[in-house]
Design a protein around this motif. Sequence first.
Motif, PDB file in Angstrom:
ATOM      1  N   PRO A  91       0.839  -1.205   0.000  1.00  0.00           N
ATOM      2  CA  PRO A  91       0.000   0.000   0.000  1.00  0.00           C
ATOM      3  C   PRO A  91       0.873   1.254   0.000  1.00  0.00           C
ATOM      4  O   PRO A  91       1.949   1.281   0.616  1.00  0.00           O
ATOM      5  CB  PRO A  91      -0.805  -0.135   1.288  1.00  0.00           C
ATOM      6  N   ASP A  96      -4.474   4.530   2.263  1.00  0.00           N
ATOM      7  CA  ASP A  96      -4.978   3.444   1.415  1.00  0.00           C
ATOM      8  C   ASP A  96      -5.810   2.430   2.200  1.00  0.00           C
ATOM      9  O   ASP A  96      -6.446   1.557   1.593  1.00  0.00           O
ATOM     10  CB  ASP A  96      -3.801   2.699   0.766  1.00  0.00           C
ATOM     11  N   PHE A  97      -5.806   2.521   3.514  1.00  0.00           N
ATOM     12  CA  PHE A  97      -6.469   1.530   4.356  1.00  0.00           C
ATOM     13  C   PHE A  97      -7.861   1.999   4.788  1.00  0.00           C
ATOM     14  O   PHE A  97      -8.084   3.194   5.017  1.00  0.00           O
ATOM     15  CB  PHE A  97      -5.644   1.255   5.622  1.00  0.00           C
ATOM     16  N   LYS A  98      -8.742   1.027   4.923  1.00  0.00           N
ATOM     17  CA  LYS A  98     -10.014   1.258   5.607  1.00  0.00           C
ATOM     18  C   LYS A  98      -9.721   1.206   7.109  1.00  0.00           C
ATOM     19  O   LYS A  98      -9.303   0.190   7.637  1.00  0.00           O
ATOM     20  CB  LYS A  98     -11.026   0.173   5.240  1.00  0.00           C
ATOM     21  N   THR A 374      -6.686  -3.399   4.007  1.00  0.00           N
ATOM     22  CA  THR A 374      -6.890  -3.144   2.592  1.00  0.00           C
ATOM     23  C   THR A 374      -6.451  -4.369   1.808  1.00  0.00           C
ATOM     24  O   THR A 374      -5.878  -5.312   2.377  1.00  0.00           O
ATOM     25  CB  THR A 374      -6.115  -1.897   2.123  1.00  0.00           C
ATOM     26  N   ARG A 375      -6.704  -4.372   0.480  1.00  0.00           N
ATOM     27  CA  ARG A 375      -6.227  -5.421  -0.419  1.00  0.00           C
ATOM     28  C   ARG A 375      -5.241  -4.818  -1.389  1.00  0.00           C
ATOM     29  O   ARG A 375      -5.429  -3.715  -1.900  1.00  0.00           O
ATOM     30  CB  ARG A 375      -7.389  -6.038  -1.200  1.00  0.00           C
ATOM     31  N   LYS A 376      -4.145  -5.565  -1.631  1.00  0.00           N
ATOM     32  CA  LYS A 376      -3.139  -5.088  -2.575  1.00  0.00           C
ATOM     33  C   LYS A 376      -2.460  -6.285  -3.213  1.00  0.00           C
ATOM     34  O   LYS A 376      -1.938  -7.158  -2.507  1.00  0.00           O
ATOM     35  CB  LYS A 376      -2.102  -4.224  -1.846  1.00  0.00           C
ATOM     36  N   ASP A 380      -4.292  -9.568   1.638  1.00  0.00           N
ATOM     37  CA  ASP A 380      -4.760  -8.662   2.680  1.00  0.00           C
ATOM     38  C   ASP A 380      -3.548  -7.964   3.287  1.00  0.00           C
ATOM     39  O   ASP A 380      -2.522  -8.590   3.562  1.00  0.00           O
ATOM     40  CB  ASP A 380      -5.476  -9.427   3.808  1.00  0.00           C
TER      41      ASP A 380
END
Length: 434
Positions: A91, A96-98, A374-376, A380
């Motif tokens: 990320p 970029d994270f929830k 987040t997903r990248k 996860d």
Amino acid sequence: MRLMKTKGCVVAGAFWISVTVSADTGPKESVEYLKPHRDSALEKIKEKNRDRDAAIQRETEKIREDQAKRRRQEGERKNRLHVGGSSLEVPASVEDFKKSAYFPPVRQFLTGTCWSFSTTSFFESEVMRLQGKRIKLSEMYTVYHEYLEKARRFVRERGKSFFGETSEGNAVLRLWPHYGIVPAEAYRGVVAPEGRYDHSEIVPRMHRFLKTMQRAEHWDEDLALDAMRLFMDPIMGRPPNHFVFQGKRYTPVEFLKNVLKLKLDDYVAVMSTLSKPFFTFGEYEVEGNWWRSRDYYNVPLDMFYQIIQYAVQNGYTVRINGDVSEPGHDGRRDVAYIPSIDIPVNLIDQSSRELRIYNRTTDDDHDTHLVGWTRKAGFDWFLIKDSQATAFHGNHKGYFFYREDYIKLKMLTYIVHRDVIEAVVKNFKMSRSS
């Protein structure tokens, strides 16, 4: 004055003596203070001994300075193994994270108190989630009382109990019901004006005092606790018995109950190990669990990970701990992942995890607060709020980005609200033994 014996006889079983006192008119005596006589020969011997002792002390100090210098140089020369790999897709930033609600990262400085920083941060987030209140809490208030309880157990166990900075997050679940908690504004936990925590001297001093009690077999609990306070107060300050928050006076226990309104029995410590039966509570067998808590719920690795996923995807945070001494844990890039030189990601399972726990290549190093997801690139990634110095070396000060493989292989336990566990584990039942 002269005593003169004149007569003696036995009366009713006792011997009776009669004396006559007569005055002596000789010359009168006087007293005065004189300087002590100094024997020059003895003084020369003593001076020689003092010079010898001073020379030995200077030599000892120089030896110790040289040894400390060598240790520093060796530490500087000893490079830590890191993994290169600019192609690793990570990320780009914290944004970029929830994320769930939390306070910005706080440094623990020169202390081994990550267990309190991470768990305090976790409960700050829980107060935000449950009460909608942003209340910064004092990490060091809990640490102060943890030292007291460690000393108490050291005495009660006659020296057969750990004393040091290390502990576990669920120490909070044990301490707060008795001692309560206070906002950060009521207790800073550091007297030094720069506000940087440093327990590098007081903890060894406290330990040495307790070991002296042990050698003397003097098991006085009140003395031990009073001594701990004498060591801590000049460095940490004395925690308050009462304080004012938003215009109202509270005790720490009243503040926990009436303002934070946390139901501590709703929080569960979770582990995943083959050494205990799954879906039961057991002991987490590490030094930090010095009071031998058996309140860790043991689940298979897939559920261990699913609980974390559910938490961060549904507005919860997780207080988590594990190993941070791996080549894939890189403070320069703020990332933690399992590189291919260790084990292929697709081979990480319960057995490979257990092997590392068993041979101590996965150890109980450090505690953090997992606050986002987040997903990248098909993985996860988890946003980790971290109080340790390493987290402030990179670009994202106070944060790490943990990839899912690092969580599965290297993270050992966590604390989460029971609602999260009940959403994943069917027929979950609470049990608390300590």
